[in-house]
Design a protein around this motif. Sequence first.
Motif, PDB file in Angstrom:
ATOM      1  N   TRP A  36       0.828  -1.192   0.000  1.00 25.17           N
ATOM      2  CA  TRP A  36       0.000   0.000   0.000  1.00 25.17           C
ATOM      3  C   TRP A  36       0.871   1.253   0.000  1.00 25.17           C
ATOM      4  O   TRP A  36       1.893   1.312   0.699  1.00 25.17           O
ATOM      5  CB  TRP A  36      -0.901   0.026   1.237  1.00 25.17           C
ATOM      6  N   ALA A  49       2.861   0.330   3.532  1.00 29.66           N
ATOM      7  CA  ALA A  49       3.037  -1.017   4.083  1.00 29.66           C
ATOM      8  C   ALA A  49       3.197  -2.011   2.956  1.00 29.66           C
ATOM      9  O   ALA A  49       2.663  -1.826   1.867  1.00 29.66           O
ATOM     10  CB  ALA A  49       1.853  -1.395   4.954  1.00 29.66           C
ATOM     11  N   TYR A  59       6.436  -1.646   7.535  1.00 31.65           N
ATOM     12  CA  TYR A  59       5.609  -0.446   7.614  1.00 31.65           C
ATOM     13  C   TYR A  59       6.449   0.828   7.634  1.00 31.65           C
ATOM     14  O   TYR A  59       7.583   0.830   8.122  1.00 31.65           O
ATOM     15  CB  TYR A  59       4.755  -0.481   8.887  1.00 31.65           C
ATOM     16  N   PHE A  67      -1.302   0.676  11.718  1.00 30.94           N
ATOM     17  CA  PHE A  67      -1.824   0.037  10.509  1.00 30.94           C
ATOM     18  C   PHE A  67      -1.331  -1.401  10.433  1.00 30.94           C
ATOM     19  O   PHE A  67      -0.219  -1.713  10.880  1.00 30.94           O
ATOM     20  CB  PHE A  67      -1.347   0.776   9.261  1.00 30.94           C
ATOM     21  N   ILE A  69      -1.185  -4.692   7.549  1.00 33.36           N
ATOM     22  CA  ILE A  69      -1.455  -5.250   6.228  1.00 33.36           C
ATOM     23  C   ILE A  69      -1.721  -6.743   6.376  1.00 33.36           C
ATOM     24  O   ILE A  69      -1.070  -7.425   7.167  1.00 33.36           O
ATOM     25  CB  ILE A  69      -0.271  -4.990   5.261  1.00 33.36           C
ATOM     26  N   LEU A  80      -5.764  -3.339   4.323  1.00 29.96           N
ATOM     27  CA  LEU A  80      -4.999  -2.432   5.177  1.00 29.96           C
ATOM     28  C   LEU A  80      -5.940  -1.985   6.287  1.00 29.96           C
ATOM     29  O   LEU A  80      -6.865  -1.217   6.043  1.00 29.96           O
ATOM     30  CB  LEU A  80      -4.475  -1.221   4.401  1.00 29.96           C
ATOM     31  N   TYR A  93      -5.173   6.461  -1.139  1.00 27.78           N
ATOM     32  CA  TYR A  93      -4.421   5.234  -0.874  1.00 27.78           C
ATOM     33  C   TYR A  93      -4.464   4.332  -2.101  1.00 27.78           C
ATOM     34  O   TYR A  93      -5.537   4.085  -2.675  1.00 27.78           O
ATOM     35  CB  TYR A  93      -5.005   4.514   0.345  1.00 27.78           C
ATOM     36  N   CYS A  95      -3.228   0.637  -3.874  1.00 23.31           N
ATOM     37  CA  CYS A  95      -2.743  -0.727  -3.800  1.00 23.31           C
ATOM     38  C   CYS A  95      -1.767  -0.914  -4.961  1.00 23.31           C
ATOM     39  O   CYS A  95      -2.014  -0.405  -6.066  1.00 23.31           O
ATOM     40  CB  CYS A  95      -3.946  -1.665  -3.917  1.00 23.31           C
TER      41      CYS A  95
END
Length: 118
Positions: A36, A49, A59, A67, A69, A80, A93, A95
């Motif tokens: 992410w 992450a 991270y 957070f 993952i 996430l 955000y 991916c």
Amino acid sequence: QVQLVESGGGWVQAGGSLRLSCAASGRTDSTYYMGWFRQAPGKEREFVATFSSSGGGTYADSVKGRFTISRDNAKNMVYLQMNGVKPEDTAVYYCAARDGWDNAYTYWGQGTQVTVSS
């Protein structure tokens, strides 16, 4: 080729939680090489992450401890979990996926907006 579609973004108050989802298609092992990223207004895209080759998560310092993952290989999904969000977590955000541990991220989703209000 890997196709990625994010969902789960939205508005949340500071201190709250949100879970982002990313659906992957095109490769059955794609979730192993996914991560992410995020981009805040006026800033460059930054790492958030990813999964490590040892099986755990890696991270950014800014999100460590808040957070998490995770993935569901059977569903080809990556998540996430965002807890204790802060206004500075506001961003789009993304991916992302790569072809292997040593490859650059070359596959990107369209992004999902997360807005944290104080």
